[in-house]
Enzyme design. Structure first.
Site, PDB file in Angstrom:
ATOM      1  N   ARG A 101       0.851  -1.195   0.000  1.00 21.28           N
ATOM      2  CA  ARG A 101       0.000   0.000   0.000  1.00 21.28           C
ATOM      3  C   ARG A 101       0.879   1.235   0.000  1.00 21.28           C
ATOM      4  O   ARG A 101       1.741   1.381   0.862  1.00 21.28           O
ATOM      5  CB  ARG A 101      -0.881   0.034   1.251  1.00 21.28           C
ATOM      6  N   THR A 105      -1.304   7.416  -0.496  1.00 17.91           N
ATOM      7  CA  THR A 105      -2.644   7.218  -1.079  1.00 17.91           C
ATOM      8  C   THR A 105      -3.374   6.023  -0.474  1.00 17.91           C
ATOM      9  O   THR A 105      -4.591   5.920  -0.594  1.00 17.91           O
ATOM     10  CB  THR A 105      -2.534   6.957  -2.590  1.00 17.91           C
ATOM     11  N   ASP A 197      -0.069  -4.326  11.981  1.00 22.04           N
ATOM     12  CA  ASP A 197       0.523  -4.588  10.671  1.00 22.04           C
ATOM     13  C   ASP A 197       0.875  -6.069  10.585  1.00 22.04           C
ATOM     14  O   ASP A 197       1.828  -6.539  11.208  1.00 22.04           O
ATOM     15  CB  ASP A 197       1.783  -3.720  10.485  1.00 22.04           C
ATOM     16  N   ASP A 200       4.505  -7.073   9.381  1.00 26.23           N
ATOM     17  CA  ASP A 200       5.528  -6.810  10.402  1.00 26.23           C
ATOM     18  C   ASP A 200       5.425  -7.809  11.550  1.00 26.23           C
ATOM     19  O   ASP A 200       6.437  -8.303  12.055  1.00 26.23           O
ATOM     20  CB  ASP A 200       5.374  -5.389  10.955  1.00 26.23           C
TER      21      ASP A 200
END
Ligand code: PRP
Ligand code: URA
Length: 206
Positions: A101, A105, A197, A200
């Site tokens: 991503r 944006t 995340d 991660d």
């Protein structure tokens, strides 16, 4: 269209994987276990064909999976679901889509693609732990459809109404299976409460 897997065993593991104290080793184990449960449901409509099997006693009429299956993990975090799904369908072929991503944006950027030849006739199962805005999932489905895939299913760990809607608007024929449909997205387009995340946490990066 989506289905949330509300089985107590899945919900228990979800409570563990969400916990900020869960380290990457345990996180990976839980991702594999949750994937197996969710995929068990997602694969329930696979067609089977009848075969005769000689047992030590007699001939048994058995059923084996009749479909060609292509599993498509979205890199990176989707790799954390690969062992789980392959333990259910070990002979599946595997294609990879690399998407991240864009930080500003929040839209997906494709950086890698390697699909098996001929995905047309089979069932394609996209795996990614998180469907947040839904942009990455829609991009992966677009890619598979460009290659002729007609039967596509998506399996994730956590999604939210925004993600489900974006996928349904773009691809109403694709069913999502999730362990949880959470409340929504925060201003950074992270799922709330989510699990943070996923890439991660799976791979110990940050
Ligand atoms: C995460 C996740 C999805 C995507 C979901 O990947 O694994 O692919 O974000 O967000 P979306 O629904 O808004 O598109 P990320 O971009 O963090 O990359 P990574 O797997 O390499 O960490
Ligand atoms: N990607 C993640 O890993 N987590 C989110 O909550 C949203 C996108």
């Amino acid at each position: 269209m989506y289905e949330e897997i509300t089985h107590p065993c899945v919900q228990h593991k979800l409570a563990l994987i969400r916990n900020v104290e869960t380290g990457h080793k345990k996180f990976r184990e839980l991702a594999t276990e949750i994937t197996m449960f969710v995929c068990y449901e997602a694969l329930k409509k696979l067609s089977v064909k009848e075969v005769d099997v000689e047992t030590p006693v007699a001939t048994a009429k058995c059923h084996v999976i009749a479909e060609d299956i292509v599993v498509v993990p979205i890199l990176r975090a989707g790799v954390g679901m690969l062992d789980g799904i392959l333990s259910l369908v070990p002979s599946a072929r595997v294609g990879f889509v690399g998407l991240y991503r864009d930080e500003k944006t929040k839209e997906p950027v494709t950086y890698y693609e390697r699909m098996p030849r001929e995905v047309k006739g089979g069932v394609c199962i996209i795996v990614d732990p998180m469907i947040a805005t839904g942009g990455s999932t829609v991009a992966a489905i677009d890619l598979l459809k460009q290659q002729g895939a007609t039967k596509i299913v998506v399996v994730c760990v956590v999604t939210c109404p925004e993600g489900v809607k974006r996928v349904a608007d773009a691809h109403p024929d694709v069913q999502i299976y999730a362990a949880s449909v959470d409340a929504g997205l925060n201003e950074k387009k992270y799922i709330v409460p989510g699990l943070g995340d996923a890439g991660d946490r799976l791979f110990g990066t940050s």
